[in-house]
Design a protein around this motif. Structure first.
Motif, mmCIF file in Angstrom:
data_model
loop_
_atom_site.group_PDB
_atom_site.id
_atom_site.type_symbol
_atom_site.label_atom_id
_atom_site.label_comp_id
_atom_site.label_asym_id
_atom_site.label_seq_id
_atom_site.Cartn_x
_atom_site.Cartn_y
_atom_site.Cartn_z
ATOM 1 N N VAL A 1 46.113 10.707 -9.241
ATOM 2 C CA VAL A 1 44.869 10.441 -8.516
ATOM 3 C C VAL A 1 45.168 9.389 -7.462
ATOM 4 C CG1 VAL A 1 42.424 9.938 -8.765
ATOM 5 C CG2 VAL A 1 43.728 10.685 -10.743
ATOM 6 N N THR A 2 44.967 9.722 -6.210
ATOM 7 C CA THR A 2 45.207 8.774 -5.131
ATOM 8 C C THR A 2 44.412 9.221 -3.904
ATOM 9 O OG1 THR A 2 46.872 8.062 -3.497
ATOM 10 C CG2 THR A 2 47.497 9.923 -4.867
ATOM 11 N N ALA B 1 37.753 1.044 -1.687
ATOM 12 C CA ALA B 1 37.343 2.439 -1.888
ATOM 13 C C ALA B 1 35.941 2.511 -2.488
ATOM 14 C CB ALA B 1 38.340 3.125 -2.806
ATOM 15 N N LYS C 1 44.900 -0.201 3.296
ATOM 16 C CA LYS C 1 44.210 1.006 2.815
ATOM 17 C C LYS C 1 45.166 1.907 2.035
ATOM 18 C CE LYS C 1 40.653 3.663 2.452
ATOM 19 N NZ LYS C 1 39.691 3.205 1.436
ATOM 20 N N CYS D 1 46.739 4.142 -9.473
ATOM 21 C CA CYS D 1 46.722 2.691 -9.280
ATOM 22 C C CYS D 1 45.313 2.245 -8.883
ATOM 23 C CB CYS D 1 47.650 2.283 -8.132
ATOM 24 S SG CYS D 1 49.360 2.741 -8.386
ATOM 25 N N GLY D 2 45.009 1.001 -9.165
ATOM 26 C CA GLY D 2 43.784 0.358 -8.671
ATOM 27 C C GLY D 2 42.524 1.132 -9.004
ATOM 28 N N THR D 3 41.686 1.293 -7.983
ATOM 29 C CA THR D 3 40.409 1.985 -8.157
ATOM 30 C C THR D 3 40.612 3.409 -8.667
ATOM 31 O OG1 THR D 3 39.128 0.676 -6.614
ATOM 32 C CG2 THR D 3 38.534 2.982 -6.769
ATOM 33 N N LYS E 1 36.241 -4.638 -7.117
ATOM 34 C CA LYS E 1 35.566 -4.641 -5.807
ATOM 35 C C LYS E 1 35.256 -6.073 -5.392
ATOM 36 C CE LYS E 1 36.088 -1.474 -4.286
ATOM 37 N NZ LYS E 1 36.772 -0.388 -4.928
ATOM 38 N N SER F 1 44.476 8.128 -0.892
ATOM 39 C CA SER F 1 45.279 8.212 0.334
ATOM 40 C C SER F 1 46.370 9.267 0.223
ATOM 41 C CB SER F 1 45.953 6.865 0.606
ATOM 42 O OG SER F 1 46.865 6.556 -0.443
ATOM 43 N N GLU G 1 38.439 -7.987 -4.397
ATOM 44 C CA GLU G 1 39.043 -7.507 -3.151
ATOM 45 C C GLU G 1 38.356 -8.056 -1.917
ATOM 46 O OE1 GLU G 1 38.808 -3.093 -3.795
ATOM 47 O OE2 GLU G 1 40.813 -3.206 -2.953
#
Ligand code: AGP
Length: 540
Positions: free
Chosen positions: A266-267, A329, A535, A220-222, A419, A269, A422
């Motif tokens: 891929v994450t 991130a 986060k 997800c996301g970045t 970026k 966190s 956000e």
């Protein structure tokens, strides 16, 4: 305190209201203490005195009634000094401090207090008292588990001389790269088994590479932008067909199963609910197939090997970037990106270039390029910090920004736009430059700055002519490009050194991060904790 969503809270609320319970809020969370109070009242009526065991028993009676995802802690006024915690499909860590226990949903919150943690497994509950921790599994059986030690927390509570954690973390990227090179790309070719004769040493079992015909990446996301660069590398360097999915889409509409497929999550966190749910779904549907070619093969790329992801996958690639506090991130992006460079090189080495024509010499040159990266990043971060700071004020009234890139730098354009959105709350879009003429060019005028990533290689001239088209619509052009005659086209240049095009995303992302940072900082915004964002996105 509760993290997650109790999906059946309306039904539970109506049930309790029918019994005369008056709610003080409209939240789903409130059903939890109300259900607990009802259970405790029943025990009390049965003559039981307040005790930790009683609170635990009440909790264990309530949990089966809760549908959805949750991680929460309960205090009971009748029993000061005791706390019970529970989790299901949402992360919960217990920190063991000096004379105290701490509870959090993610490790950065604990850093600065303790390095010793006990992550709860799904369905577990725990009773915390001055006597210690009692841990129970979903079946109510007592569990014994040794706490683990967090790594990389040393400087986390300290911004040093930086104004924000995000800026500090951007400046830490040369170190992230240097550590990666030292760990995975030693100067001489590797002599000892299992890596003898190879360029890159990864902490993965050899079985990761064997017989892989396809790769699918969920993120997800970045992290998804990283995955897109990764897919480019795996296809172009190692010749392996690779698809990238939004984990949130994949979990509800996965493609038909393909054999001998490696699934990479891929994450940073390791706790993103959509990514974990997509992974669980994929694992389950593959396990249901008898043919071993369809068996799940799972690799996780994360900055938090102690996370839920780390406990779910067969193999984990710890990017070792150290704790990242800023919600946006940055250094974990670079760390994850480097993991894919390592992975693509490792696959390519084992396939001797395959259909892509990347022979041993070209791979050696790429490895040499990666070794030069830490110093290039050092120079780039310092230089662009100054340059971007001077640009910040130009965006005081900007409402829309367009980021353009092509090929391996298209995901970097997406990342630049994300970026900026956000942390500065400016609307931004990342677009493949060649697609502008199919619609978005209609948006351009003097009020819409265009950031164009143009590096020498397969699409350099194309990107420059796409930028020229934007300029003809009076757009202010910011170029992320090498210093050269062609770059005179740009109103402002954020120069990057000339490197192999395949390595360029590792450098072009730096101006993206610093530009967003300085625009947001100039606007006086809370860069590290942007509104509405977390986060770790632990809910669907
Ligand atoms: C990154 O700047 C964002 N905060 C966000 O898009 C993030 O990448 C996404 O939520 C995925 O997070 P993860 O890497 O922890 O899974």
């Amino acid at each position: 305190m509760q993290n997650g969503i109790i999906e059946n809270y309306r039904t539970l609320r109506e049930e309790l209201q029918a019994e005369g319970v008056v709610f003080r809020s409209d939240t789903d969370t409130e059903v939890i203490p109300r259900l607990l109070s009802r259970e405790l009242a029943r025990f009390h009526a049965g003559g039981s005195a307040p005790s930790g065991g009683l609170l635990l028993q009440a909790l264990q009676a309530v949990l089966p009634r809760l549908h959805g995802a949750y991680a929460f802690a309960v205090v009971w006024a009748e029993l000061p000094g005791a706390l019970v915690v529970a989790r299901k499909a949402a992360p919960l860590l217990i920190g063991l401090g000096e004379g105290e226990f701490l509870c959090a949903s993610d490790t950065p919150a604990l850093a600065g207090f303790t390095r010793t943690i006990l992550p709860l497994e799904d369905g577990e509950v725990a009773l915390l008292t001055p006597l210690g921790i009692e841990l129970y599994d979903a079946a109510g059986d007592r569990v014994q588990r040794t706490p683990s030690l967090l790594s990389g927390t040393e400087h986390v509570a300290d911004k040093r001389s930086f104004r924000h954690f995000m800026l500090k973390e951007i400046h830490e990227q040369p170190e992230t790269a240097a550590l990666w090179v030292a760990r995975h790309l030693p100067e001489a070719e590797l002599g000892a088994a299992p890596h003898a004769g190879l360029l890159v040493a990864l902490p993965l079992d050899e079985s990761v590479y064997e017989g892989v015909e396809r790769i699918q990446i969920l993120a997800c996301g970045t992290s998804r932008h990283v995955a897109q660069v990764g897919a480019y590398l795996l296809e172009q360097l190692a010749g392996i067909p690779t698809s990238v999915f939004y984990a949130s889409e994949f979990r509800y509409a996965p493609p038909p199963l393909s054999p001998n497929t490696l699934t990479i999550e891929v994450t940073q966190s390791g706790e993103t609910a959509d990514t974990l749910a997509a992974l669980a779904m994929e694992q389950e549907r593959r396990r249901a197939v008898a043919d071993p070619a369809y068996a799940p093969r799972l690799l996780g790329i994360t900055n938090r090997p102690e996370s839920s992801l780390g406990r779910l996958v067969d193999q984990i690639f710890d990017i070792g970037a150290g704790i990242e506090v800023g919600v946006a991130a940055t250094k974990t992006f670079l760390g994850q990106l480097l993991a894919f460079y390592g992975l693509a090189l490792a696959f390519a080495e084992r396939r001797a270039g395959g259909a892509t024509g990347h022979g041993p010499e070209q791979l050696r040159q790429l490895a040499a390029g990666l070794r030069a990266l830490p110093q290039q990043l050092r120079d780039l971060v310092d230089d662009h910090d100054r340059r971007c700071e001077q640009l910040g004020h130009l965006f005081a009234d900007t409402q829309d920004v367009m980021f353009l890139g092509r090929g391996i730098n298209y995901p970097i354009a997406l990342e630049g736009a994300l970026k900026l959105k956000e942390i500065s709350y400016i609307h931004a879009e990342g677009y493949p430059a060649g697609e502008m003429k199919h619609g978005p060019i209609a948006l351009l005028d003097a009020r819409v700055p265009v950031v164009s990533i143009a590096v020498p290689g397969t699409v350099f001239d194309k990107v420059l002519s796409n930028a020229q088209e934007a300029k003809a619509r009076d757009a202010q052009l910011i170029g992320v490009a090498p210093e050269c005659a062609d770059a005179e086209l740009f109103d402002t240049l954020l120069p990057v050194p000339v490197v192999d095009e395949l390595l360029s995303p590792l450098l072009t992302v730096i101006p993206m991060q610093l530009l967003s940072y300085h625009i947001a900082a100039h606007r006086g915004l809370d860069v590290d904790q942007p509104r509405n964002l977390a986060k770790s996105v632990t809910v669907e």
